[in-house]
Design an enzyme around this catalytic site. Structure first.
Site, PDB file in Angstrom:
ATOM      1  CB  THR A 197     -61.040 -53.279  38.982  1.00  0.00           C
ATOM      2  OG1 THR A 197     -61.906 -54.181  39.664  1.00  0.00           O
ATOM      3  CG2 THR A 197     -59.690 -53.234  39.688  1.00  0.00           C
TER       4      THR A 197
ATOM      5  CB  THR B  71     -61.726 -44.538  35.549  1.00  0.00           C
ATOM      6  OG1 THR B  71     -60.420 -44.378  34.992  1.00  0.00           O
ATOM      7  CG2 THR B  71     -62.652 -43.502  34.949  1.00  0.00           C
TER       8      THR B  71
ATOM      9  N   GLY C 291     -55.122 -53.124  35.407  1.00  0.00           N
ATOM     10  CA  GLY C 291     -55.413 -53.068  36.850  1.00  0.00           C
ATOM     11  C   GLY C 291     -55.522 -54.463  37.459  1.00  0.00           C
TER      12      GLY C 291
ATOM     13  CD  GLU D 148     -61.461 -55.107  35.018  1.00  0.00           C
ATOM     14  OE1 GLU D 148     -61.214 -54.123  35.721  1.00  0.00           O
ATOM     15  OE2 GLU D 148     -60.805 -55.393  34.006  1.00  0.00           O
TER      16      GLU D 148
HETATM   17  C1  A5P Z   1     -58.521 -53.192  35.589  1.00  0.00           C
HETATM   18  O1  A5P Z   1     -58.076 -54.511  35.503  1.00  0.00           O
HETATM   19  C2  A5P Z   1     -58.529 -52.555  34.249  1.00  0.00           C
HETATM   20  O2  A5P Z   1     -59.220 -53.244  33.275  1.00  0.00           O
HETATM   21  C3  A5P Z   1     -58.986 -51.109  34.328  1.00  0.00           C
HETATM   22  O3  A5P Z   1     -60.283 -50.952  33.874  1.00  0.00           O
HETATM   23  C4  A5P Z   1     -58.071 -50.316  33.503  1.00  0.00           C
HETATM   24  O4  A5P Z   1     -56.752 -50.702  33.845  1.00  0.00           O
HETATM   25  C5  A5P Z   1     -58.260 -48.824  33.677  1.00  0.00           C
HETATM   26  O5  A5P Z   1     -57.775 -48.436  34.916  1.00  0.00           O
HETATM   27  P1  A5P Z   1     -57.594 -46.922  35.310  1.00  0.00           P
HETATM   28  O6  A5P Z   1     -58.951 -46.356  35.483  1.00  0.00           O
HETATM   29  O7  A5P Z   1     -56.839 -46.999  36.596  1.00  0.00           O
HETATM   30  O8  A5P Z   1     -56.809 -46.248  34.225  1.00  0.00           O
END
Ligand code: A5P
Length: 235
Positions: A32, A35, A105, A111
């Site tokens: 999520t 990226t 996120g 996750e």
């Molecule tokens: C989601 O809950 C997070 O663990 C994401 O993996 C983390 O916040 C990285 O997100 P971005 O890719 O938006 O930086």
């Protein structure tokens, strides 16, 4: 290139590298965040061009499930596949031991559930995510039950951090896909012992899960201005 464009481009580069690890027939876990979204879009492109086929995926959030469905990536569940060939996700912090903070996120629980079923857990980041100490730049997100939420936040504040309930701009608590709340914990100078902290959090009723991911990652792909680096953790 503006800074935000540069970081978006680095995310895409990391996602491209991860795509090289995907083979037809694999069952994937899909992360999520921005990226992970870059990776999912590239994956869908390869599936539409038939360079990859027979892919199924377990999503780590409702947002990821919706995007995957929109892009015609077939979804599956852990009831069907207890082992996932490859889980691709990102992170908020990556330390030199390849331990992580995840969850800014808002999807840390799913996750983590998906990541523990990975034969191979691949994390893709831009170089801004590399830290010496977890939590030195970002707060640690902690998923908590709504019942007596103030008591959980007060307890978190006894752990050497400043903890606050995570609120939306309108003042309402952030609600996760699992109908829980989130707290954010700021540790001055970072988390001195993530193993000890993770053990403390795991013991406490009302704390559902936290964003410290210890000894779980197989490889981190880091995209930087000087190119791609691959950091391996040997189990
Ligand atoms: C989601 O809950 C997070 O663990 C994401 O993996 C983390 O916040 C990285 O997100 P971005 O890719 O938006 O930086």
């Amino acid at each position: 290139m503006m800074m935000t464009e540069l970081v978006a481009d680095l995310r895409t580069q990391a996602a491209w590298q991860a795509l090289h690890e995907v083979r037809s027939g694999m069952v994937l876990g899909l992360g999520t965040g921005r990226t992970a979204i870059a990776f999912i879009r590239l994956l869908a492109g390869k599936m539409h061009s038939a360079e990859l086929s027979d892919i199924r995926a377990v999503p780590t959030s409702d947002e990821t499930a919706a995007l995957a469905s929109e892009l015609d990536i077939p979804l599956t569940a852990l009831d069907e596949h207890q082992q996932l060939d490859l889980v691709v996700d990102s992170a908020d912090d990556v330390d030199p031991s390849l331990n992580l903070i995840k969850g800014l996120g808002r999807a840390l629980l799913r996750e983590k559930i998906v990541a523990i079923h990975a034969r191979r857990f691949l994390v893709i980041v831009d170089e801004s995510k590399l830290v010496q100490r977890l939590g030195e730049r970002n707060p640690l997100p902690v998923e908590i039950v709504p019942f007596e939420v103030g008591a959980h936040v007060r307890w978190l504040n006894t752990l050497g951090c400043r903890a606050e309930l995570w609120l939306e701009e309108n003042g309402a608590p952030v609600v996760t896909d699992n109908s829980n709340y989130l707290a954010r914990c700021w540790f001055p100078g970072g988390i001195s012992d993530p193993y000890l902290l993770a053990a403390e959090l795991a013991k406490r009723p009302g704390i559902v899960e936290h964003g410290i991911f210890l000894d779980m990652v197989d490889q981190v792909i880091v995209a930087g201005e000087d190119g791609i680096r691959k950091l391996e953790r040997y189990r």
